[in-house]
Structure formats: C-alpha cells, structure tokens
Design a protein around this motif. Structure first.
Motif, PDB file in Angstrom:
ATOM      1  N   GLU A   1       6.288   9.191  -5.470  1.00 53.94           N
ATOM      2  CA  GLU A   1       6.686   9.381  -6.677  1.00 53.94           C
ATOM      3  C   GLU A   1       7.591  11.048  -5.996  1.00 53.94           C
ATOM      4  O   GLU A   1       9.198  11.290  -6.020  1.00 53.94           O
ATOM      5  CB  GLU A   1       6.141  10.061  -7.883  1.00 53.94           C
TER       6      GLU A   1
ATOM      7  N   SER B   1       0.493  -1.567  -0.122  1.00 56.65           N
ATOM      8  CA  SER B   1      -0.423   0.257  -0.096  1.00 56.65           C
ATOM      9  C   SER B   1       0.760   0.922  -0.063  1.00 56.65           C
ATOM     10  O   SER B   1       1.976   0.753   0.400  1.00 56.65           O
ATOM     11  CB  SER B   1      -1.057   0.166   0.909  1.00 56.65           C
ATOM     12  N   LYS B   2       0.480   2.449  -0.770  1.00 56.94           N
ATOM     13  CA  LYS B   2       0.952   3.778  -0.629  1.00 56.94           C
ATOM     14  C   LYS B   2       2.034   3.559   0.418  1.00 56.94           C
ATOM     15  O   LYS B   2       2.768   4.460   1.073  1.00 56.94           O
ATOM     16  CB  LYS B   2      -0.059   4.249  -1.291  1.00 56.94           C
TER      17      LYS B   2
ATOM     18  N   HIS C   1       3.738   0.032  -5.533  1.00 59.85           N
ATOM     19  CA  HIS C   1       3.141   0.765  -6.179  1.00 59.85           C
ATOM     20  C   HIS C   1       3.698   2.082  -6.320  1.00 59.85           C
ATOM     21  O   HIS C   1       3.505   3.158  -5.671  1.00 59.85           O
ATOM     22  CB  HIS C   1       1.795   1.299  -6.066  1.00 59.85           C
ATOM     23  N   VAL C   2       3.977   2.594  -7.381  1.00 56.03           N
ATOM     24  CA  VAL C   2       4.215   4.567  -7.597  1.00 56.03           C
ATOM     25  C   VAL C   2       3.307   4.937  -8.302  1.00 56.03           C
ATOM     26  O   VAL C   2       3.658   5.483  -9.304  1.00 56.03           O
ATOM     27  CB  VAL C   2       5.877   4.508  -8.505  1.00 56.03           C
ATOM     28  N   VAL C   3       2.800   5.871  -7.384  1.00 59.86           N
ATOM     29  CA  VAL C   3       1.809   6.627  -7.003  1.00 59.86           C
ATOM     30  C   VAL C   3       2.314   7.946  -6.976  1.00 59.86           C
ATOM     31  O   VAL C   3       3.577   8.212  -6.325  1.00 59.86           O
ATOM     32  CB  VAL C   3       0.429   6.461  -6.273  1.00 59.86           C
ATOM     33  N   LYS C   4       1.914   8.924  -7.245  1.00 65.11           N
ATOM     34  CA  LYS C   4       2.369  10.781  -7.137  1.00 65.11           C
ATOM     35  C   LYS C   4       3.045  10.347  -5.362  1.00 65.11           C
ATOM     36  O   LYS C   4       4.530  11.310  -5.248  1.00 65.11           O
ATOM     37  CB  LYS C   4       1.456  11.653  -7.671  1.00 65.11           C
ATOM     38  N   ASP C   5       2.476  10.482  -5.088  1.00 66.41           N
ATOM     39  CA  ASP C   5       2.726  10.822  -2.945  1.00 66.41           C
ATOM     40  C   ASP C   5       4.620   9.660  -3.334  1.00 66.41           C
ATOM     41  O   ASP C   5       5.106  10.387  -2.381  1.00 66.41           O
ATOM     42  CB  ASP C   5       1.604  10.034  -2.201  1.00 66.41           C
TER      43      ASP C   5
ATOM     44  N   THR D   1       4.685   2.036   2.239  1.00 69.07           N
ATOM     45  CA  THR D   1       5.273   2.519   1.138  1.00 69.07           C
ATOM     46  C   THR D   1       6.425   3.760   1.550  1.00 69.07           C
ATOM     47  O   THR D   1       7.549   3.952   2.159  1.00 69.07           O
ATOM     48  CB  THR D   1       5.482   2.617  -0.752  1.00 69.07           C
TER      49      THR D   1
END
Length: 65
Positions: free
Chosen positions: A51, A21-22, A45-49, A25
C-alpha cells in the motif's frame, strides 16, 4: 548481488509469473516505473508495504487501479 544492465533502444516485452508474495509485488511495482506501457500485476496481497509503494507511485502521477 546480481544486476542487469539494459543498453540500447530495444523493446522489453513479456510476461512474468509472480508468487504473490509481498517482496515479489514490491519489486515488480518498482520495475513498472521504467515502462511507459500499461502493466497489469495480478495475484497480489495488499499489505502495508505494498500500500505504501502504491501511494508513492501515485505521487509520481502513475495511474493505479
């Protein structure tokens, strides 16, 4: 809220399984800056936060691959 206080010169060692989960991470990336050793974080999972956090760590001259 709970907190952990680490006192002493003892090495911290081990493996932590994260759910991918974000929030898991982000907290693991933040915790990685207190360690001088290589840290491998898989299953993210490379989501905006995430990144944004990676970019912030890069500003502190960390090596991220």
């Amino acid at each position: 809220m709970q907190k952990i206080i680490i006192v002493g010169g003892k090495k911290i060692n081990g493996t932590v399984n994260i759910t991918g989960s974000k929030n898991d991470t982000l907290s693991n990336l933040a915790a990685s800056i207190i360690n001088k050793n290589r840290i491998v974080i898989n299953n993210i999972h490379v989501v905006k936060d995430v990144e944004t956090m990676i970019n912030m760590l890069a500003l502190w001259e960390t090596q991220i691959k």
